[in-house]
Design a protein around this motif. Structure first.
Motif, PDB file in Angstrom:
ATOM      1  N   VAL A  13      23.492  43.449  77.662  1.00  0.00           N
ATOM      2  CA  VAL A  13      23.286  42.640  76.448  1.00  0.00           C
ATOM      3  C   VAL A  13      24.741  42.159  76.087  1.00  0.00           C
ATOM      4  O   VAL A  13      25.307  40.909  75.607  1.00  0.00           O
ATOM      5  CB  VAL A  13      23.021  43.693  75.281  1.00  0.00           C
ATOM      6  CG1 VAL A  13      23.044  42.790  74.052  1.00  0.00           C
ATOM      7  CG2 VAL A  13      21.447  43.819  75.546  1.00  0.00           C
ATOM      8  N   TYR A  14      26.009  42.818  76.149  1.00  0.00           N
ATOM      9  CA  TYR A  14      27.356  42.622  75.792  1.00  0.00           C
ATOM     10  C   TYR A  14      27.639  41.438  76.788  1.00  0.00           C
ATOM     11  O   TYR A  14      28.081  40.344  76.217  1.00  0.00           O
ATOM     12  CB  TYR A  14      28.422  43.784  76.353  1.00  0.00           C
ATOM     13  CG  TYR A  14      29.651  43.376  76.494  1.00  0.00           C
ATOM     14  CD1 TYR A  14      30.595  43.626  75.550  1.00  0.00           C
ATOM     15  CD2 TYR A  14      30.142  42.891  77.813  1.00  0.00           C
ATOM     16  CE1 TYR A  14      31.966  43.102  75.584  1.00  0.00           C
ATOM     17  CE2 TYR A  14      31.403  42.721  77.990  1.00  0.00           C
ATOM     18  CZ  TYR A  14      32.270  42.660  76.739  1.00  0.00           C
ATOM     19  OH  TYR A  14      33.732  42.514  76.824  1.00  0.00           O
ATOM     20  N   GLU A  15      27.213  41.347  78.018  1.00  0.00           N
ATOM     21  CA  GLU A  15      27.646  40.328  78.910  1.00  0.00           C
ATOM     22  C   GLU A  15      26.975  38.810  78.434  1.00  0.00           C
ATOM     23  O   GLU A  15      27.450  37.808  78.449  1.00  0.00           O
ATOM     24  CB  GLU A  15      27.427  40.462  80.362  1.00  0.00           C
ATOM     25  CG  GLU A  15      28.101  39.260  81.270  1.00  0.00           C
ATOM     26  CD  GLU A  15      29.573  39.223  81.040  1.00  0.00           C
ATOM     27  OE1 GLU A  15      30.136  38.058  81.490  1.00  0.00           O
ATOM     28  OE2 GLU A  15      30.221  40.041  80.839  1.00  0.00           O
ATOM     29  N   GLN A  57      35.301  45.225  69.373  1.00  0.00           N
ATOM     30  CA  GLN A  57      36.531  45.803  70.084  1.00  0.00           C
ATOM     31  C   GLN A  57      37.257  44.760  70.774  1.00  0.00           C
ATOM     32  O   GLN A  57      38.609  44.653  70.922  1.00  0.00           O
ATOM     33  CB  GLN A  57      36.385  47.167  70.735  1.00  0.00           C
ATOM     34  CG  GLN A  57      35.846  48.309  70.004  1.00  0.00           C
ATOM     35  CD  GLN A  57      35.186  49.152  70.895  1.00  0.00           C
ATOM     36  OE1 GLN A  57      35.424  48.966  71.959  1.00  0.00           O
ATOM     37  NE2 GLN A  57      34.806  50.104  70.221  1.00  0.00           N
ATOM     38  N   ASP A  58      36.864  43.897  71.445  1.00  0.00           N
ATOM     39  CA  ASP A  58      37.338  42.779  72.340  1.00  0.00           C
ATOM     40  C   ASP A  58      38.028  41.714  71.377  1.00  0.00           C
ATOM     41  O   ASP A  58      38.656  41.079  71.882  1.00  0.00           O
ATOM     42  CB  ASP A  58      36.423  42.081  73.525  1.00  0.00           C
ATOM     43  CG  ASP A  58      36.039  43.116  74.409  1.00  0.00           C
ATOM     44  OD1 ASP A  58      36.804  44.184  74.844  1.00  0.00           O
ATOM     45  OD2 ASP A  58      34.918  42.731  75.044  1.00  0.00           O
ATOM     46  N   HIS A  70      29.560  38.322  63.065  1.00  0.00           N
ATOM     47  CA  HIS A  70      30.054  37.001  63.117  1.00  0.00           C
ATOM     48  C   HIS A  70      30.683  36.838  64.311  1.00  0.00           C
ATOM     49  O   HIS A  70      31.731  37.486  64.749  1.00  0.00           O
ATOM     50  CB  HIS A  70      30.467  36.419  61.822  1.00  0.00           C
ATOM     51  CG  HIS A  70      29.827  36.575  60.525  1.00  0.00           C
ATOM     52  ND1 HIS A  70      29.139  35.401  59.966  1.00  0.00           N
ATOM     53  CD2 HIS A  70      29.331  37.689  59.875  1.00  0.00           C
ATOM     54  CE1 HIS A  70      28.671  35.525  58.845  1.00  0.00           C
ATOM     55  NE2 HIS A  70      28.503  37.140  58.880  1.00  0.00           N
ATOM     56  N   VAL A  71      30.523  35.635  65.119  1.00  0.00           N
ATOM     57  CA  VAL A  71      31.538  34.997  65.812  1.00  0.00           C
ATOM     58  C   VAL A  71      32.907  34.944  65.277  1.00  0.00           C
ATOM     59  O   VAL A  71      32.873  34.517  64.305  1.00  0.00           O
ATOM     60  CB  VAL A  71      30.888  33.988  66.636  1.00  0.00           C
ATOM     61  CG1 VAL A  71      31.942  33.404  67.587  1.00  0.00           C
ATOM     62  CG2 VAL A  71      29.773  34.220  67.422  1.00  0.00           C
ATOM     63  N   ILE A  72      34.125  35.174  65.814  1.00  0.00           N
ATOM     64  CA  ILE A  72      35.235  35.106  65.399  1.00  0.00           C
ATOM     65  C   ILE A  72      35.523  33.774  64.881  1.00  0.00           C
ATOM     66  O   ILE A  72      34.837  32.458  65.479  1.00  0.00           O
ATOM     67  CB  ILE A  72      36.414  35.472  66.221  1.00  0.00           C
ATOM     68  CG1 ILE A  72      36.487  34.694  67.772  1.00  0.00           C
ATOM     69  CG2 ILE A  72      36.507  37.011  66.609  1.00  0.00           C
ATOM     70  CD1 ILE A  72      37.694  34.695  68.345  1.00  0.00           C
ATOM     71  N   SER A  73      36.281  33.427  63.716  1.00  0.00           N
ATOM     72  CA  SER A  73      36.648  32.095  63.357  1.00  0.00           C
ATOM     73  C   SER A  73      38.244  32.233  63.306  1.00  0.00           C
ATOM     74  O   SER A  73      38.793  33.265  62.773  1.00  0.00           O
ATOM     75  CB  SER A  73      35.960  31.735  62.161  1.00  0.00           C
ATOM     76  OG  SER A  73      36.274  32.562  61.214  1.00  0.00           O
ATOM     77  N   ILE A 156      42.398  40.369  75.886  1.00  0.00           N
ATOM     78  CA  ILE A 156      42.442  39.263  74.889  1.00  0.00           C
ATOM     79  C   ILE A 156      42.294  37.827  75.608  1.00  0.00           C
ATOM     80  O   ILE A 156      42.442  36.962  74.818  1.00  0.00           O
ATOM     81  CB  ILE A 156      43.405  39.417  73.965  1.00  0.00           C
ATOM     82  CG1 ILE A 156      44.832  39.503  74.523  1.00  0.00           C
ATOM     83  CG2 ILE A 156      43.459  40.682  72.950  1.00  0.00           C
ATOM     84  CD1 ILE A 156      45.952  39.778  73.438  1.00  0.00           C
ATOM     85  N   GLU A 157      41.959  37.886  76.793  1.00  0.00           N
ATOM     86  CA  GLU A 157      41.836  36.596  77.430  1.00  0.00           C
ATOM     87  C   GLU A 157      40.895  35.637  77.003  1.00  0.00           C
ATOM     88  O   GLU A 157      40.999  34.377  76.876  1.00  0.00           O
ATOM     89  CB  GLU A 157      41.890  36.725  79.036  1.00  0.00           C
ATOM     90  CG  GLU A 157      42.134  35.634  79.851  1.00  0.00           C
ATOM     91  CD  GLU A 157      42.498  36.043  81.501  1.00  0.00           C
ATOM     92  OE1 GLU A 157      42.933  35.079  82.092  1.00  0.00           O
ATOM     93  OE2 GLU A 157      41.947  37.016  81.840  1.00  0.00           O
ATOM     94  N   ASP A 158      39.761  36.080  76.670  1.00  0.00           N
ATOM     95  CA  ASP A 158      38.610  35.525  76.152  1.00  0.00           C
ATOM     96  C   ASP A 158      38.922  34.783  74.832  1.00  0.00           C
ATOM     97  O   ASP A 158      38.586  33.702  74.515  1.00  0.00           O
ATOM     98  CB  ASP A 158      37.366  36.210  75.799  1.00  0.00           C
ATOM     99  CG  ASP A 158      36.825  36.716  77.114  1.00  0.00           C
ATOM    100  OD1 ASP A 158      36.910  36.018  78.244  1.00  0.00           O
ATOM    101  OD2 ASP A 158      35.929  37.695  77.096  1.00  0.00           O
TER     102      ASP A 158
END
Length: 209
Positions: A13-15, A57-58, A70-73, A156-158
């Motif tokens: 699910v994470y991926e 955590q990522d 929420h997805v980061i903004s 933190i590459e993503d």
């Protein structure tokens, strides 16, 4: 011989969610509904909650009190801070590569990825242009051969990818400037001109929303 374990449900699910964020199927700032995701994947809520905590955590997910995941903004301040951090990491990595005698190999690898970035830019392929642009930058980090530094960068590459994608999607000028700055960064490294590299990395990572 021990048996290899299949990926856990939460890892799968994470991926899935991670890829949806990176492919922009989930927009920056979008709220993620656990029940909706559970219905789509035909699973219970528990592994989804676990996966969202891993993504938090990522740094790809923000857990907002009383409002869920929420997805980061990116705020202007946060965007600039991350870009400034990249500058510090790459300039420090360059210095380490010089001291270790790996900088010539780094320059050759950067030249390779810059050519691929230019090719994808000419073809109008923004996604691949961004991927090769990030590989260009990463060459300096991997050139250090420092496993701890490389691991920290990759964690933190993503986030770097989402930032770079945002910049490249803003318009032609941003994409053109990115390649021009990369050319000058490479030229500075090839000449082992630390002052010029300092200046061009500062320009390259002076990023804003």
């Amino acid at each position: 011989m021990p048996q290899l374990q299949r990926l856990s449900l939460k890892a799968q699910v994470y991926e899935i969610i991670r890829q949806k964020i990176l492919q922009q199927e989930y927009a920056l700032g979008e709220k993620l509904n656990i029940d909706t995701i559970a219905d789509e994947l035909k699973i219970s809520n528990s592994p989804i909650r676990e996966a969202l905590m891993m993504l938090s955590q990522d740094g790809l997910i923000e857990m907002v009190p009383n409002n869920g995941a929420h997805v980061i903004s990116f705020s202007e301040e946060g965007f600039h801070e991350i870009a400034s951090s990249l500058y510090v990491v790459l300039y420090g990595a360059y210095d380490l590569c010089v001291r270790q005698g790996t900088i010539d190999q780094v320059a050759r690898e950067m030249e390779h990825y810059l050519a691929l970035q230019q090719k994808c830019y000419d073809e109008g392929n923004i996604i691949e242009t961004v991927k090769y642009a990030l590989q260009f930058d990463k060459c300096i980090v991997t050139g250090t051969k420092n496993t701890h530094l490389i691991s920290m960068y990759e964690r933190i590459e993503d986030i770097f990818y989402l930032m770079a994608l945002h910049n490249n999607q803003r318009g032609e000028d941003d994409r053109h400037n990115n390649i021009t700055e990369h050319r000058m960064i490479l030229k500075s490294i090839q000449a082992q001109d630390a002052a010029a590299l300092h200046r061009w990395l500062g320009i390259h990572y002076d990023k804003h929303l």
